[in-house]
Design an enzyme around this catalytic site. Structure first.
Site, mmCIF file in Angstrom:
data_model
loop_
_atom_site.group_PDB
_atom_site.id
_atom_site.type_symbol
_atom_site.label_atom_id
_atom_site.label_comp_id
_atom_site.label_asym_id
_atom_site.label_seq_id
_atom_site.Cartn_x
_atom_site.Cartn_y
_atom_site.Cartn_z
ATOM 1 N N GLU A 23 -9.239 -11.464 8.422
ATOM 2 C CA GLU A 23 -8.723 -11.897 7.120
ATOM 3 C C GLU A 23 -9.832 -12.084 6.083
ATOM 4 O O GLU A 23 -9.669 -11.720 4.914
ATOM 5 C CB GLU A 23 -7.983 -13.238 7.277
ATOM 6 C CG GLU A 23 -6.791 -13.214 8.208
ATOM 7 C CD GLU A 23 -5.511 -12.822 7.521
ATOM 8 O OE1 GLU A 23 -5.573 -12.440 6.342
ATOM 9 O OE2 GLU A 23 -4.453 -12.906 8.158
ATOM 10 N N TYR A 69 0.828 -1.204 0.000
ATOM 11 C CA TYR A 69 0.000 0.000 0.000
ATOM 12 C C TYR A 69 0.862 1.254 0.000
ATOM 13 O O TYR A 69 0.506 2.264 -0.611
ATOM 14 C CB TYR A 69 -0.953 -0.022 1.191
ATOM 15 C CG TYR A 69 -1.917 -1.180 1.140
ATOM 16 C CD1 TYR A 69 -2.796 -1.335 0.070
ATOM 17 C CD2 TYR A 69 -1.927 -2.160 2.127
ATOM 18 C CE1 TYR A 69 -3.668 -2.424 -0.006
ATOM 19 C CE2 TYR A 69 -2.791 -3.243 2.068
ATOM 20 C CZ TYR A 69 -3.655 -3.368 1.002
ATOM 21 O OH TYR A 69 -4.501 -4.438 0.926
#
Length: 321
Positions: free
Chosen positions: A159, A106
């Site tokens: 997750e 990111y």
């Protein structure tokens, strides 16, 4: 892992749980790094986005960075304490490293698309906004103070569920022929997270099945309560990010669908009525497509050709075991 007289070397020729070996092979087969993806090719698309869209993407990726940081720094440290085998600990080590790769990815996106001042603003928002912090702090509190099985369940919820409000945007824009390389990273991350969530969910189920019936019922109720609380916060998060660009309801369907996937990974029944048929087909198509970019100089694609990069269907993108 050790006894009082010797330190035990890990022996991959004496497997106690074949799922450990299969998971290790799957994770190493699909190894990747963000440095192989030409993010700068998305700059032309980025310049066509509105200020609201750019703001949304910054917050989306800031939130995803926060959750991946939590997974790499706290989740695996907690789960490692309850590893049943040395091979399981090795798998968790791999997962921890890849969560760090995800978090770094990111930053690669930010450094390509955003100015230094914009990046600082994104991280300031991420580290201080109460809605995004709520889910990170709630999950981390479970890691710190919950039982072993609660910690595993919390990891699966993160997750397989909490990531997906952020994953929606790049997949949706990919379907509209924008930000293809950014979406490529997201698809690679989804491919990893599908394995992580399924594997840890499997380990949860091993422990859950050993509990007395009354404790099973209590833990199951706890999971549903935590998930619904997180869903309420996730709805606020979704409205905050997507209202201005008109995608909120589509995203809410997607997160409910993935909340059910998280429950499925834990061996529980779905909570919400949403199915794959209810999710925007553009987004489901993005999930179901294999990686596409290719580095012709090194002959390594984004799947790294360590194994064939399979297309992921709805049935296996969180359920490959």
């Amino acid at each position: 892992m050790t006894n009082n007289t010797s330190y035990q070397a890990i022996n991959w020729n004496a497997i106690e749980d074949m799922i450990d070996k299969l998971t290790w092979e799957k994770l190493t087969e699909q190894f990747w790094l963000d440095t192989r993806i030409p993010l700068s090719n998305d700059l032309d698309d980025w310049r066509t986005l509105s200020a609201a869209e750019k703001d949304m993407f910054g917050k989306v990726f800031g939130g995803l960075t926060l959750l991946d940081t939590l997974q790499s720094e706290d989740a695996i440290e907690r789960l490692r304490l309850t590893a049943r085998t040395q091979h399981e600990e090795a798998v968790l080590n791999n997962i921890q490293f890849m969560e760090s790769v995800h978090a770094k990815s990111y930053s690669s996106i930010f450094s390509t698309l955003n100015s230094k001042a914009e990046i600082e603003q994104i991280f300031n928002w991420t580290n201080n906004h109460e809605v995004i912090q709520y889910k990170a702090l709630k999950i981390n509190d479970i890691y710190k103070n919950g039982t072993d099985l609660q910690a595993k369940a919390a990891s699966v919820l993160l997750e397989s569920f909490l990531f997906y409000s952020g994953f929606f945007a790049p997949l949706y824009y990919l379907g509209n022929n924008k930000l293809a390389n950014v979406a490529e990273i997201i698809k690679l991350i989804i491919r990893d997270e599908s394995v992580h969530g399924t594997y840890i969910g499997y380990k949860f189920q091993l422990g859950f099945d050993q509990l007395p019936e009354a404790e099973q019922a209590e833990l199951k109720n706890w999971v549903y309560e935590v998930l619904f609380d997180l869903y309420q916060n996730e709805s606020k998060f979704t409205q905050m990010l997507y209202d201005e660009i008109g995608l909120t309801e589509k995203v809410k369907v997607f997160i409910r669908y993935n909340a059910n996937k998280a429950l499925q990974n834990l061996g529980f029944d779905p909570l919400f009525p949403d199915t794959a048929d209810d999710v925007d087909p553009i987004v489901m198509n993005g999930i179901s497509t294999g990686t596409s970019n290719h580095d012709f100089f090194s002959q390594v694609g984004n799947g790294y050709l360590l194994g064939a990069v399979e297309a992921m269907s709805d049935s296996d993108y969180t359920q490959w075991l």
